[in-house]
Write an enzyme that holds these catalytic residues in place. Structure first.
Site, PDB file in Angstrom:
ATOM      1  N   ASN A 101       0.875  -1.175   0.000  1.00 46.25           N
ATOM      2  CA  ASN A 101       0.000   0.000   0.000  1.00 46.25           C
ATOM      3  C   ASN A 101       0.909   1.220   0.000  1.00 46.25           C
ATOM      4  O   ASN A 101       1.479   1.565   1.031  1.00 46.25           O
ATOM      5  CB  ASN A 101      -0.902  -0.013   1.249  1.00 46.25           C
ATOM      6  CG  ASN A 101      -1.678   1.281   1.400  1.00 46.25           C
ATOM      7  OD1 ASN A 101      -1.798   2.054   0.455  1.00 46.25           O
ATOM      8  ND2 ASN A 101      -2.213   1.518   2.597  1.00 46.25           N
ATOM      9  N   TRP A 102       1.027   1.817  -1.176  1.00 45.47           N
ATOM     10  CA  TRP A 102       1.948   2.963  -1.291  1.00 45.47           C
ATOM     11  C   TRP A 102       1.420   4.204  -0.577  1.00 45.47           C
ATOM     12  O   TRP A 102       2.163   5.177  -0.405  1.00 45.47           O
ATOM     13  CB  TRP A 102       2.162   3.316  -2.759  1.00 45.47           C
ATOM     14  CG  TRP A 102       3.067   2.396  -3.523  1.00 45.47           C
ATOM     15  CD1 TRP A 102       3.525   1.157  -3.147  1.00 45.47           C
ATOM     16  CD2 TRP A 102       3.630   2.653  -4.815  1.00 45.47           C
ATOM     17  NE1 TRP A 102       4.324   0.624  -4.117  1.00 45.47           N
ATOM     18  CE2 TRP A 102       4.403   1.526  -5.160  1.00 45.47           C
ATOM     19  CE3 TRP A 102       3.549   3.703  -5.719  1.00 45.47           C
ATOM     20  CZ2 TRP A 102       5.103   1.437  -6.375  1.00 45.47           C
ATOM     21  CZ3 TRP A 102       4.229   3.613  -6.924  1.00 45.47           C
ATOM     22  CH2 TRP A 102       5.005   2.493  -7.237  1.00 45.47           C
ATOM     23  N   HIS A 143      -9.596   1.208   4.585  1.00 45.48           N
ATOM     24  CA  HIS A 143      -8.341   1.418   5.313  1.00 45.48           C
ATOM     25  C   HIS A 143      -8.619   2.350   6.498  1.00 45.48           C
ATOM     26  O   HIS A 143      -9.436   3.269   6.397  1.00 45.48           O
ATOM     27  CB  HIS A 143      -7.287   2.024   4.379  1.00 45.48           C
ATOM     28  CG  HIS A 143      -5.917   2.012   4.974  1.00 45.48           C
ATOM     29  ND1 HIS A 143      -5.515   2.962   5.898  1.00 45.48           N
ATOM     30  CD2 HIS A 143      -4.878   1.160   4.830  1.00 45.48           C
ATOM     31  CE1 HIS A 143      -4.274   2.697   6.268  1.00 45.48           C
ATOM     32  NE2 HIS A 143      -3.863   1.603   5.640  1.00 45.48           N
ATOM     33  N   GLU A 167      -7.102   4.780   7.631  1.00 46.44           N
ATOM     34  CA  GLU A 167      -6.912   6.209   7.353  1.00 46.44           C
ATOM     35  C   GLU A 167      -8.145   6.795   6.683  1.00 46.44           C
ATOM     36  O   GLU A 167      -8.502   7.955   6.920  1.00 46.44           O
ATOM     37  CB  GLU A 167      -5.639   6.413   6.505  1.00 46.44           C
ATOM     38  CG  GLU A 167      -4.391   6.175   7.362  1.00 46.44           C
ATOM     39  CD  GLU A 167      -3.163   5.696   6.612  1.00 46.44           C
ATOM     40  OE1 GLU A 167      -3.136   5.771   5.368  1.00 46.44           O
ATOM     41  OE2 GLU A 167      -2.218   5.224   7.277  1.00 46.44           O
ATOM     42  N   GLU A 188      -5.679  -4.911  10.383  1.00 42.38           N
ATOM     43  CA  GLU A 188      -4.659  -3.884  10.588  1.00 42.38           C
ATOM     44  C   GLU A 188      -4.966  -3.127  11.881  1.00 42.38           C
ATOM     45  O   GLU A 188      -5.762  -2.171  11.867  1.00 42.38           O
ATOM     46  CB  GLU A 188      -4.672  -2.892   9.416  1.00 42.38           C
ATOM     47  CG  GLU A 188      -4.323  -3.520   8.089  1.00 42.38           C
ATOM     48  CD  GLU A 188      -3.690  -2.510   7.152  1.00 42.38           C
ATOM     49  OE1 GLU A 188      -2.609  -2.806   6.641  1.00 42.38           O
ATOM     50  OE2 GLU A 188      -4.242  -1.418   6.956  1.00 42.38           O
ATOM     51  N   GLY A 244       2.168   2.209  10.695  1.00 41.51           N
ATOM     52  CA  GLY A 244       3.141   3.287  10.560  1.00 41.51           C
ATOM     53  C   GLY A 244       3.798   3.705  11.869  1.00 41.51           C
ATOM     54  O   GLY A 244       4.461   4.736  11.940  1.00 41.51           O
ATOM     55  N   GLY A 278       2.664  -1.247   4.247  1.00 44.76           N
ATOM     56  CA  GLY A 278       2.720   0.187   3.954  1.00 44.76           C
ATOM     57  C   GLY A 278       4.148   0.633   3.682  1.00 44.76           C
ATOM     58  O   GLY A 278       4.695   0.427   2.599  1.00 44.76           O
ATOM     59  N   GLY A 279       4.770   1.220   4.690  1.00 47.57           N
ATOM     60  CA  GLY A 279       6.099   1.817   4.530  1.00 47.57           C
ATOM     61  C   GLY A 279       7.118   0.926   3.832  1.00 47.57           C
ATOM     62  O   GLY A 279       7.857   1.395   2.950  1.00 47.57           O
TER      63      GLY A 279
HETATM   64  C1  PEP Z   1      -0.894   0.210   5.884  1.00 47.60           C
HETATM   65  O1  PEP Z   1      -0.958   1.418   5.696  1.00 47.60           O
HETATM   66  O2  PEP Z   1      -1.755  -0.524   5.377  1.00 47.60           O
HETATM   67  C2  PEP Z   1       0.203  -0.301   6.686  1.00 47.60           C
HETATM   68  C3  PEP Z   1       0.136  -1.529   7.105  1.00 47.60           C
HETATM   69  O3  PEP Z   1       1.251   0.569   6.945  1.00 47.60           O
HETATM   70  P1  PEP Z   1       2.666   0.213   7.650  1.00 47.60           P
HETATM   71  O4  PEP Z   1       3.130  -1.112   7.079  1.00 47.60           O
HETATM   72  O5  PEP Z   1       3.544   1.332   7.264  1.00 47.60           O
HETATM   73  O6  PEP Z   1       2.408   0.113   9.111  1.00 47.60           O
END
Ligand code: PEP
Length: 257
Positions: free
Chosen positions: A12-13, A99, A101, A171, A177, A236-237
Site C-alpha cells: 500500500n503505497w 483502510h 486512514e 490492521e 506506521g 505500507g512503509g
Molecule cells: C498500511 O498502511 O496498510 C500499513 C500496514 O502501513 P505500515 O506497514 O507502514 O504500518
C-alpha cells in the site's frame, strides 16, 4: 491450516510516489517477484495517477496492481471519486477498502465500506477489506466487537459466493506506521476470530485470504506469516523499498514451505 491456502503480499503505497521514481521500484519488484513460487501472490496498490504506469511496467509480470479506495457509486456527479470500473480500465486487480486512514480522516462508516466492497466485486475487482481497532479499543477489551462490527457490515451485503472472493486485512490502528507490530500470537488470535466469522458466512468463505498489516518489516514478516491463519500481509512503509518489500515476499514463501 493455512498451508493449503496461497500467500498474498500487497503493498500500500499510500500517497507516495512520483512518476520519475516509481519506474525503478515497479521494475525491481516485478523482477524480484518473478523468482517466487506461484503460491505467493504479489500486488501493489498505487495512487490512481500511477495506474497507467503500473499497467505499463507490471503488465505481463506476476505482480498485480490495485487502487487504495473506490467509490461506492458506479458513476455520476461525485467530484473527486474514482469508480471501480475506471480502475478496471487500467487492468487493476485489487481494491483496498476501509483502510483505517479512510475510516478516520474521511469518516467512512462500516456500511459505506460494505457498499464499496460490493461495488468493487461487481466491477470484477478483488476487495481487500481492512478492519482494525484503535489502541483505546484494544485496551478496553473491545477488539472483537469492533472488528466484528466492521466485518459484519461488509458480509451483510454479500452473497456467500461474493464473500468467498474478498480478502480481509487485519490492521490494528495502533500498529500502522508506528513501528509497533502486533505480536504474532496476538495477531493470530484476531485472525482466528475473523476466520470463524468468515466460516459462519459459509464453508467457501472460510478460505478467504486473511492478511496482517501494521509495521510489517523483513525482520518480523516470517514469524507473522508462519501463523496458521495469517495468509500474508498488507505492507505500507516497507513496500516503498523494493529490497524490503521483496524480502517480505520471500518470507511469505518461506512460511509456505
Ligand atoms: C498500511 O498502511 O496498510 C500499513 C500496514 O502501513 P505500515 O506497514 O507502514 O504500518
Amino acid at each position: 491450516m493455512s498451508t493449503q491456502r496461497a500467500k498474498l503480499v500487497v503493498g500500500n503505497w499510500k500517497m507516495h510516489g512520483r512518476i520519475s521514481e516509481n519506474a525503478a521500484l515497479l521494475t525491481e519488484v516485478a523482477a524480484g517477484a518473478s523468482a517466487l513460487q506461484k503460491d505467493v501472490r504479489v500486488g501493489v496498490c498505487v495512487p490512481c495517477p500511477y495506474l497507467a504506469q503500473s499497467q505499463a511496467l507490471l503488465g505481463g509480470s506476476v505482480v498485480k496492481w490495485g487502487v487504495q479506495d473506490v467509490s461506492a457509486h458506479a458513476g455520476g456527479a461525485y467530484t473527486g471519486e474514482v469508480a471501480a470500473e475506471m480502475a478496471v480500465d487500467f487492468g487493476v486487480t485489487y481494491a483496498i477498502v476501509g483502510h483505517s486512514e479512510r475510516r478516520a480522516y474521511h469518516r467512512e462508516s462500516p456500511e459505506l465500506v460494505g457498499a464499496k466492497t460490493l461495488r468493487a466485486l461487481e466491477a470484477g475487482l478483488t476487495p481487500i477489506v481492512c478492519v482494525g481497532e484503535t489502541l483505546e479499543e484494544r485496551e478496553s477489551g473491545a477488539t472483537e466487537q469492533v472488528i466484528g462490527t466492521q466485518l459484519d457490515a461488509v458480509l451483510a451485503l454479500l452473497s456467500e459466493e461474493q464473500a468467498a472472493g474478498i480478502v480481509v486485512a487485519y490492521e490494528p490502528v495502533w500498529a500502522i506506521g508506528t513501528g509497533k507490530t502486533a505480536q504474532p500470537e496476538q495477531a493470530q488470535a484476531v485472525h482466528a476470530f475473523l476466520r470463524r466469522k468468515l466460516q459462519e458466512k459459509g464453508a467457501a468463505v472460510a478460505n478467504a485470504l486473511l492478511l496482517y498489516g501494521g509495521s510489517v518489516k523483513p525482520d518480523n514478516a516470517r514469524e507473522l506469516f508462519a501463523q496458521g491463519d495469517i495468509d500474508g500481509g498488507l505492507i505500507g512503509g516497507a513496500s516503498l523499498k523494493s529490497k524490503d518489500f521483496l524480502a517480505i515476499c520471500r518470507a511469505a514463501q518461506t512460511a509456505l514451505q
